[in-house]
Write an enzyme that holds these catalytic residues in place. Structure first.
Site, PDB file in Angstrom:
ATOM      1  N   ASP A 117      43.388  41.941  48.405  1.00 51.90           N
ATOM      2  CA  ASP A 117      42.902  41.528  47.091  1.00 51.90           C
ATOM      3  C   ASP A 117      41.551  42.182  46.850  1.00 51.90           C
ATOM      4  OD1 ASP A 117      42.528  40.320  44.687  1.00 51.90           O
ATOM      5  OD2 ASP A 117      42.448  38.267  45.461  1.00 51.90           O
ATOM      6  N   ALA A 118      41.563  43.330  46.180  1.00 51.15           N
ATOM      7  CA  ALA A 118      40.353  44.118  45.970  1.00 51.15           C
ATOM      8  C   ALA A 118      40.045  44.345  44.492  1.00 51.15           C
ATOM      9  CB  ALA A 118      40.479  45.469  46.676  1.00 51.15           C
ATOM     10  N   LYS A 119      41.064  44.300  43.636  1.00 54.59           N
ATOM     11  CA  LYS A 119      40.906  44.483  42.189  1.00 54.59           C
ATOM     12  C   LYS A 119      40.126  45.749  41.848  1.00 54.59           C
ATOM     13  CE  LYS A 119      41.189  39.503  41.306  1.00 54.59           C
ATOM     14  NZ  LYS A 119      41.152  39.009  42.708  1.00 54.59           N
ATOM     15  N   ARG A 120      40.466  46.830  42.526  1.00 54.38           N
ATOM     16  CA  ARG A 120      39.802  48.104  42.274  1.00 54.38           C
ATOM     17  C   ARG A 120      40.241  48.683  40.934  1.00 54.38           C
ATOM     18  NH1 ARG A 120      35.949  47.144  45.855  1.00 54.38           N
ATOM     19  NH2 ARG A 120      36.397  47.764  48.002  1.00 54.38           N
ATOM     20  N   THR A 139      45.569  44.789  45.003  1.00 55.53           N
ATOM     21  CA  THR A 139      45.408  44.395  43.605  1.00 55.53           C
ATOM     22  C   THR A 139      44.467  45.370  42.906  1.00 55.53           C
ATOM     23  OG1 THR A 139      43.585  42.873  44.114  1.00 55.53           O
ATOM     24  CG2 THR A 139      45.820  41.964  44.100  1.00 55.53           C
TER      25      THR A 139
END
Length: 270
Positions: free
Chosen positions: A92-95, A119
């Protein structure tokens, strides 16, 4: 390991749509566990206690990086792959960035950490996601309708007669998913909107945060989000599971909490 194949196998083998979030918070680890080694030991024991009940694990990168514990995250994912290879890991990094930066973020997720999926934020468009899509065996999980209250600030804006989050879902399903490795983040706190996304994307997997501490309703999520075969979802719960007990029995308590959540979800599957 192919993420989509492994995820589908885990849905079936563990009879579970539960994604266990791994968010180690400073000050919330049981007594005697501290620093990078303590973070690793805590998360490892949670993983070992819940692996048979989960369809995926989701470590949140900021919870490790803020505590200078990226090494613990690397070791944790390696441990999951070695001991529980049938349960995929979603980083879960939302890059979200462009050009060479996006390539480095893809290398970080898939080469440094060896995650099975990551993510991402699709706001910068397809070229920002392309370096991830090129990894055909990896999952690319894109923000669509998030669980936080402020998500509507932009996601619900009118975009040619439909909300932006629906345009995002349509674009990803029709144009970006050529390798069949895309999924979407759709929050449990907006179940009817989750249902609108499901209607647009067919059987594409949905990662659903917001159950438990954020108050999402399991029955509504299942009603609006499951596929015809009773799968299609990674229902994420973090704090309600990993902090089920503050004491030395934390792993056993996490097992019980995960089992209760899995059974609750399954009660609405068929």
């Amino acid at each position: 390991m192919n993420f989509m194949t492994t995820l589908k196998d885990a849905w079936r083998r563990n009879d579970s749509l539960l994604c266990v979030g791994l968010d180690p918070e400073p000050g919330r680890l049981p007594a005697g566990l501290s620093g990078e080694e303590g973070i690793f030991a805590f998360c490892r024991d949670i993983v070992d206690a819940t692996a048979g009940l989960a369809c995926a694990f989701k470590p949140q990168i900021a919870h490790f990086a803020a505590q200078r514990a990226e090494g613990a995250l690397e070791r944790l994912i390696a441990h999951i792959h070695a001991k529980h290879p049938g349960v995929p890991v979603v980083l879960d990094a939302k890059r979200g960035d462009i050009g060479s930066t996006a390539k480095h973020y893809a290398a970080e997720a898939f080469e440094r950490y060896d995650a099975d999926a990551v993510t991402l934020n699709p706001y910068l468009g397809r070229d920002s996601i392309e370096p991830f899509l090129e990894h055909k065996d990896k999952g690319v999980i894109l923000l669509c309708r998030t669980s936080n209250p402020g998500g509507a600030d932009f996601q619900a804006l009118d975009c040619g007669g439909q909300p932006l989050y629906i345009r995002v879902a349509e674009t990803i399903a029709r144009e970006w998913n050529g390798n069949g490795n895309c999924a979407l983040v759709t929050g449990a706190t907006w179940p009817e909107e989750l249902g609108r996304v499901r209607a647009v994307v067919g059987d594409m997997p949905l990662l659903v945060p917001g159950i438990g501490a954020q108050g999402g309703d399991v029955a509504a999520v299942m009603e609006h989000g499951k596929t015809a075969d009773g799968t299609g979802l990674m229902i994420s719960s973090s704090r309600a599971i990993i902090y089920a007990s503050p004491g030395p029995d934390f792993a056993d308590a996490a097992h019980r909490a995960a089992d209760e959540m899995r059974k609750l979800v399954n009660s609405f599957r068929h």
